[in-house]
Design a protein around this motif. Structure first.
Motif: not given
Length: 149
Positions: A80-93, A97-106, A124-128
């Protein structure tokens, strides 16, 4: 809602709309400006929002390849468009980006999925993102045994 969480929400809304409209790069700045004005009144992290959106766009091919690798049962266009872009944002961080700790990004990505996604989006987002995180190489971390000697 914290400033950074609001900034991420606006970044997600911008990426969602941009993706929905066919990913026309010439529309991106107008979409972002509209969303910042509409939803970011008083937001002190506008630069953070812009950095997130541009970071996702600049790294979109790599990010989409990672999504395809870690969610092989879900072709990128079928997520889905929402999930796809949440994953993109989460993976970027998480990776770029590495601006926040990985667990915060997740955690932030999971919260966005729970707020904006469907019933199973958070899982789904948590799993990926969790699978990607497990396979990241340790960054500047030495095993505790080395410190004990």
């Amino acid at each position: 809602m914290s400033n950074r969480h609001l900034a991420r929400s606006i970044a997600l809304q911008t990426l969602f709309e941009w993706d929905f409209r066919g990913r026309q790069i010439d529309q991106l700045s107008g979409i972002m400006e509209h969303n910042l004005n509409e939803f970011g009144d008083g937001l002190q992290e506008k630069d953070f929002t812009i950095k997130l959106v541009n970071g996702v766009i600049d790294n979109s091919e790599k990010i989409d390849a990672i999504i395809s690798e870690y969610a092989p049962d879900w072709p990128i266009e079928q997520i889905t468009n929402v999930d796809r872009n949440i994953l993109r944002l989460g993976l970027y961080e998480l990776i770029f980006a590495k601006e926040v700790p990985p667990k915060v990004a997740i955690n932030e990505a999971i919260e966005l999925a729970k707020s904006y996604g469907g019933h199973s989006s958070g899982k789904f987002v948590n799993g990926v993102l969790g699978s990607v995180f497990k396979n990241l190489e340790p960054q500047d971390e030495e095993p505790m045994e080395k410190h004990d000697k």
